[in-house]
Design an enzyme around this catalytic site. Structure first.
Site, PDB file in Angstrom:
ATOM      1  N   LYS A  92      -7.605  11.305  23.442  1.00  0.00           N
ATOM      2  CA  LYS A  92      -6.165  11.148  23.239  1.00  0.00           C
ATOM      3  C   LYS A  92      -5.844   9.662  23.342  1.00  0.00           C
ATOM      4  CE  LYS A  92      -2.461  13.986  23.021  1.00  0.00           C
ATOM      5  NZ  LYS A  92      -2.295  15.279  22.387  1.00  0.00           N
ATOM      6  N   GLY A 192      13.023  21.414  25.332  1.00  0.00           N
ATOM      7  CA  GLY A 192      12.541  20.473  24.312  1.00  0.00           C
ATOM      8  C   GLY A 192      12.488  21.149  22.956  1.00  0.00           C
ATOM      9  N   VAL A 196       7.659  20.995  17.670  1.00  0.00           N
ATOM     10  CA  VAL A 196       7.129  22.341  17.958  1.00  0.00           C
ATOM     11  C   VAL A 196       8.233  23.256  18.485  1.00  0.00           C
ATOM     12  CG1 VAL A 196       5.363  23.669  19.162  1.00  0.00           C
ATOM     13  CG2 VAL A 196       4.904  21.290  18.552  1.00  0.00           C
TER      14      VAL A 196
HETATM   15  P1  NAD Z   1       8.557  16.006  19.942  1.00  0.00           P
HETATM   16  O1  NAD Z   1       8.641  14.599  20.403  1.00  0.00           O
HETATM   17  O2  NAD Z   1       8.838  16.305  18.523  1.00  0.00           O
HETATM   18  O3  NAD Z   1       9.505  16.921  20.825  1.00  0.00           O
HETATM   19  C1  NAD Z   1       9.618  16.797  22.199  1.00  0.00           C
HETATM   20  C2  NAD Z   1      11.097  17.009  22.515  1.00  0.00           C
HETATM   21  O4  NAD Z   1      11.243  17.108  23.920  1.00  0.00           O
HETATM   22  C3  NAD Z   1      11.978  15.855  22.050  1.00  0.00           C
HETATM   23  O5  NAD Z   1      13.041  16.354  21.265  1.00  0.00           O
HETATM   24  C4  NAD Z   1      12.459  15.222  23.361  1.00  0.00           C
HETATM   25  O6  NAD Z   1      13.761  14.697  23.254  1.00  0.00           O
HETATM   26  C5  NAD Z   1      12.422  16.412  24.302  1.00  0.00           C
HETATM   27  N1  NAD Z   1      12.324  16.065  25.711  1.00  0.00           N
HETATM   28  C6  NAD Z   1      11.586  15.112  26.309  1.00  0.00           C
HETATM   29  N2  NAD Z   1      11.765  15.150  27.649  1.00  0.00           N
HETATM   30  C7  NAD Z   1      12.637  16.155  27.888  1.00  0.00           C
HETATM   31  C8  NAD Z   1      13.199  16.718  29.054  1.00  0.00           C
HETATM   32  N3  NAD Z   1      12.910  16.241  30.265  1.00  0.00           N
HETATM   33  N4  NAD Z   1      14.044  17.779  28.934  1.00  0.00           N
HETATM   34  C9  NAD Z   1      14.327  18.283  27.728  1.00  0.00           C
HETATM   35  N5  NAD Z   1      13.830  17.791  26.574  1.00  0.00           N
HETATM   36  C10 NAD Z   1      12.993  16.749  26.654  1.00  0.00           C
HETATM   37  O7  NAD Z   1       7.088  16.522  20.353  1.00  0.00           O
HETATM   38  P2  NAD Z   1       6.330  17.813  19.835  1.00  0.00           P
HETATM   39  O8  NAD Z   1       5.354  17.414  18.799  1.00  0.00           O
HETATM   40  O9  NAD Z   1       7.284  18.919  19.589  1.00  0.00           O
HETATM   41  O10 NAD Z   1       5.463  18.180  21.133  1.00  0.00           O
HETATM   42  C11 NAD Z   1       6.044  18.796  22.272  1.00  0.00           C
HETATM   43  C12 NAD Z   1       4.963  19.041  23.318  1.00  0.00           C
HETATM   44  O11 NAD Z   1       3.914  19.851  22.775  1.00  0.00           O
HETATM   45  C13 NAD Z   1       4.241  17.781  23.823  1.00  0.00           C
HETATM   46  O12 NAD Z   1       3.894  17.957  25.168  1.00  0.00           O
HETATM   47  C14 NAD Z   1       2.997  17.730  22.983  1.00  0.00           C
HETATM   48  O13 NAD Z   1       1.946  17.015  23.603  1.00  0.00           O
HETATM   49  C15 NAD Z   1       2.661  19.198  22.873  1.00  0.00           C
HETATM   50  N6  NAD Z   1       1.872  19.551  21.702  1.00  0.00           N
HETATM   51  C16 NAD Z   1       2.316  19.269  20.457  1.00  0.00           C
HETATM   52  C17 NAD Z   1       1.520  19.616  19.379  1.00  0.00           C
HETATM   53  C18 NAD Z   1       1.981  19.378  17.962  1.00  0.00           C
HETATM   54  O14 NAD Z   1       1.407  19.969  17.036  1.00  0.00           O
HETATM   55  N7  NAD Z   1       2.990  18.571  17.735  1.00  0.00           N
HETATM   56  C19 NAD Z   1       0.282  20.245  19.578  1.00  0.00           C
HETATM   57  C20 NAD Z   1      -0.112  20.544  20.868  1.00  0.00           C
HETATM   58  C21 NAD Z   1       0.682  20.188  21.942  1.00  0.00           C
END
Ligand code: NAD
Length: 366
Positions: A92, A192, A196
């Site tokens: 990562k 959040g 996803v």
């Molecule tokens: P993203 O940045 O698109 O969405 C994350 C959201 O969470 C944002 O809208 C942000 O404003 C919000 N956020 C952050 N801190 C917060 C809090 N304290 N309270 C409420 N909302 C909050 O990211 P994503 O791609 O949707 O990923 C979300 C999570 O899933 C991450 O932990 C990421 O590592 C994990 N993940 C994502 C993927 C993927 O395919 N994108 C795959 C595996 C794991």
């Protein structure tokens, strides 16, 4: 390349103590004055294959926090690939900075040069704060990048596949907790609603769940709320809601000493990585509270499955079919945990480690 002197120490531990604590193979500190790039690439384990894992761009409060994040995240990627049957190791990267203000072509391409210098030991993709467009810039400097747009032969944004896998894991956990995997009428809080979280809410709305959402970004909240009839709650209130299922879909560590006593749900199933602040403490604590926890790295593997498919010749249907199996794997982990009297996250780690160990032996001879 290495700026160890600037790295603050975490909990009185040296940087090398932290690296050896989780058995990382290699940690690379990337710095470039011209572009302002400050990034850390963590390669945890490459027994099964090259270390693949997304790059996160985030305004970390300190460099120590960024190091802690990349070490925890890369370790999780090792287990995620292993438990999903993929021939990949775990890695990562984190870029320190505000993705909305500090990201630009030069910074991303400089980061791409650092990835290139690792000669394929690390393959990057997108994570929080990054987009498929950013991957295009990185691709200009290195071939060791996945999560490319479909127009470039990639699988596009992996988030919908991640959401689908998370949904499958959530249904398996519901079956365990409530005796049925139907989510109709279930009260579900989603923390959040980014890439996803947004797609997950769509799937939950289709199944007529009662949805509560929170996020940092007000405009995004309003958009998702209107589209899927979800109720908006404050960022702190989410921990006190009387819901059936809590779905952490923001950042990690939200299940901790402060939040645990507030949670009233019977199931936790979300896409965020490293949801348990300390798996040895909070994994057993969830059992005591009678909460069914769906291991994060198992149920959020859809995105990794999708980008892996990109490396071997992208096929969207087979990526979704493989992701659907998360339902069965999650039930298997619940059974294993019960048989062995351990918590669900420990059972998932045990299963992942077993595969790494056995395939490592296969690969040690010709
Ligand atoms: P993203 O940045 O698109 O969405 C994350 C959201 O969470 C944002 O809208 C942000 O404003 C919000 N956020 C952050 N801190 C917060 C809090 N304290 N309270 C409420 N909302 C909050 O990211 P994503 O791609 O949707 O990923 C979300 C999570 O899933 C991450 O932990 C990421 O590592 C994990 N993940 C994502 C993927 C993927 O395919 N994108 C795959 C595996 C794991």
């Amino acid at each position: 390349m290495v700026e160890l002197k600037e790295v603050e120490l975490k909990k009185d531990k040296s940087v090398f103590d932290q690296i050896s604590e989780h058995d990382h193979e290699k940690v690379v500190f990337c710095h470039d004055k011209e572009t302002g790039l400050k990034a850390i690439i963590g390669i945890h384990n490459t027994v099964l294959g090259p270390a693949l894992g997304g790059t996160r761009m985030w305004s970390y409060a300190s460099e120590a926090e960024a190091l802690d994040d990349v070490l925890r995240l890369s370790r999780g990627m090792t287990y995620k690939a292993a438990i999903s049957g993929l021939n990949l190791g775990g890695g990562k990267a984190v870029i320190i900075g505000d993705a909305k203000k500090d990201k630009n072509e030069a910074l991303l391409r400089k980061f791409g040069r650092f990835v290139k210098n690792l000669n394929g030991a690390y393959i990057t993709a997108e994570d929080v704060g990054m987009t498929t467009k950013d991957m295009e810039y990185i691709k200009m400097e290195t071939d060791h990048v996945s999560g490319l747009p479909e127009s470039m032969g990639g699988g596009g944004d992996p988030s919908p596949v991640t959401a689908y896998g998370t949904y499958m894991g959530m249904k398996a956990a519901a079956k365990r907790a409530f005796g049925s995997d139907s989510l109709a009428g279930k009260k579900i809080s989603v923390q959040g609603v980014g890439h996803v979280g947004g797609y997950l809410v769509e799937l939950l709305a289709k199944e007529n769940a009662e949805i509560f959402i929170t996020d940092i970004y007000e405009d995004r909240l309003q958009e998702v709320s209107k589209k899927y009839n979800a109720k908006v709650v404050s960022m702190d209130e989410i921990y006190d809601l009387d819901v059936d299922i809590y779905s952490p879909c923001a950042l990690g560590g939200t299940i901790n000493d402060n939040t645990l006593s507030r949670l009233k749900c019977q199931v936790i199933a979300g896409c965020a990585n490293n949801q348990l602040r300390d798996e040895n403490v909070h994994g057993p604590a969830l059992i005591e509270k009678g909460i069914v926890y769906a291991p994060d790295f198992l149920i959020n593997a859809g995105g990794l499955i999708n980008v892996y498919s990109e490396l071997i010749g992208y096929n969207r249907e087979s990526a979704y079919a493989q992701t659907e199996r998360i339902y069965g794997y999650t039930l298997d982990i619940f059974n294993l945990a019960e048989q062995e009297g351990i918590h669900n996250q420990a059972a998932a780690i045990e299963m992942a480690k077993k595969r790494i160990e056995s395939i490592g032996k296969v690969r040690s001879t010709f």
